[in-house]
Design a protein around this motif. Structure first.
Motif, PDB file in Angstrom:
ATOM      1  N   SER A   1       2.294 -31.643 -16.702  1.00 49.91           N
ATOM      2  CA  SER A   1       2.114 -30.249 -17.066  1.00 49.91           C
ATOM      3  C   SER A   1       3.089 -29.412 -16.261  1.00 49.91           C
ATOM      4  O   SER A   1       3.748 -29.907 -15.347  1.00 49.91           O
ATOM      5  CB  SER A   1       0.674 -29.793 -16.824  1.00 49.91           C
ATOM      6  N   ARG A   2       3.176 -28.146 -16.606  1.00 52.03           N
ATOM      7  CA  ARG A   2       4.057 -27.260 -15.849  1.00 52.03           C
ATOM      8  C   ARG A   2       3.518 -25.848 -15.875  1.00 52.03           C
ATOM      9  O   ARG A   2       2.824 -25.439 -16.805  1.00 52.03           O
ATOM     10  CB  ARG A   2       5.491 -27.303 -16.395  1.00 52.03           C
ATOM     11  N   ASP A   3       3.841 -25.129 -14.840  1.00 53.49           N
ATOM     12  CA  ASP A   3       3.533 -23.718 -14.730  1.00 53.49           C
ATOM     13  C   ASP A   3       4.875 -23.008 -14.617  1.00 53.49           C
ATOM     14  O   ASP A   3       5.482 -22.985 -13.548  1.00 53.49           O
ATOM     15  CB  ASP A   3       2.652 -23.446 -13.517  1.00 53.49           C
TER      16      ASP A   3
ATOM     17  N   TYR B   1       3.725 -30.707 -12.656  1.00 53.31           N
ATOM     18  CA  TYR B   1       2.689 -31.523 -12.064  1.00 53.31           C
ATOM     19  C   TYR B   1       2.587 -32.859 -12.789  1.00 53.31           C
ATOM     20  O   TYR B   1       2.936 -32.984 -13.958  1.00 53.31           O
ATOM     21  CB  TYR B   1       1.330 -30.828 -12.138  1.00 53.31           C
TER      22      TYR B   1
ATOM     23  N   ILE C   1       8.394 -33.222 -19.768  1.00 53.14           N
ATOM     24  CA  ILE C   1       7.768 -32.041 -20.348  1.00 53.14           C
ATOM     25  C   ILE C   1       8.857 -31.020 -20.623  1.00 53.14           C
ATOM     26  O   ILE C   1       9.657 -30.687 -19.750  1.00 53.14           O
ATOM     27  CB  ILE C   1       6.646 -31.475 -19.453  1.00 53.14           C
TER      28      ILE C   1
ATOM     29  N   GLY D   1       6.338 -27.009 -23.374  1.00 55.37           N
ATOM     30  CA  GLY D   1       5.145 -27.770 -23.087  1.00 55.37           C
ATOM     31  C   GLY D   1       4.970 -29.101 -23.785  1.00 55.37           C
ATOM     32  O   GLY D   1       4.009 -29.820 -23.484  1.00 55.37           O
TER      33      GLY D   1
ATOM     34  N   THR E   1       5.300 -33.000 -24.514  1.00 57.19           N
ATOM     35  CA  THR E   1       5.364 -34.068 -23.521  1.00 57.19           C
ATOM     36  C   THR E   1       5.651 -35.420 -24.149  1.00 57.19           C
ATOM     37  O   THR E   1       5.372 -35.658 -25.322  1.00 57.19           O
ATOM     38  CB  THR E   1       4.051 -34.167 -22.737  1.00 57.19           C
TER      39      THR E   1
ATOM     40  N   THR F   1      -0.954 -37.296 -16.943  1.00 57.11           N
ATOM     41  CA  THR F   1      -0.731 -36.067 -17.691  1.00 57.11           C
ATOM     42  C   THR F   1       0.293 -35.218 -16.956  1.00 57.11           C
ATOM     43  O   THR F   1       0.095 -34.875 -15.790  1.00 57.11           O
ATOM     44  CB  THR F   1      -2.031 -35.264 -17.869  1.00 57.11           C
TER      45      THR F   1
END
Length: 121
Positions: free
Chosen positions: A70-72, A79, A51, A55, A57, A68
């Motif tokens: 994802s990132r914060d 994640y 990622i 954002g 991927t 899946t």
């Protein structure tokens, strides 16, 4: 100075789900790409997902549609939501990130310690 810590691994049955986290901490100026790798028993370490900072991927074919990433960015955390887990997903999952340390003029790639995911019936 900067470290990555994976968490969320465990033992699940086929078809179940698991959510892995990779938290970066330390004197971080920025984090570019973040990646998941895995290493099954007796196998090499294989790339699973990437990622980018904005954002976008990419996934290895074997997990497309099931995993899946994802990132914060506010939490410096990536994640991996793993659904419909299969026996062949059993591996140690490693986090990798390209980071810029505060005060440095270059990027560096760092690894987490890995977290065990076991899928067994």
């Amino acid at each position: 100075q900067v470290r990555l810590v994976e968490s969320g691994g465990g033992l699940v049955q086929p078809g179940e789900s698991l959510r892995l986290s990779c938290a970066a901490s330390g004197s971080i100026f920025s984090i570019n790409d973040m990646r998941w790798y895995r290493q099954a028993p007796g196998k090499g370490r294989d790339w699973v997902a990437t990622i980018a900072s904005a954002g976008s991927t990419n996934y290895v074919d074997s997990v497309k549609g099931r995993f899946t990433v994802s990132r914060d960015n506010a939490k410096n955390t990536m994640y991996l939501q793993m659904n419909s887990l299969k026996l062949e997903d059993t591996a140690v999952y490693y986090c990798n990130a390209v980071v810029r340390v505060i005060g440095d003029a270059y990027d560096r790639a760092i690894w987490g310690q890995g977290t065990q995911v076991t899928v067994s019936s």
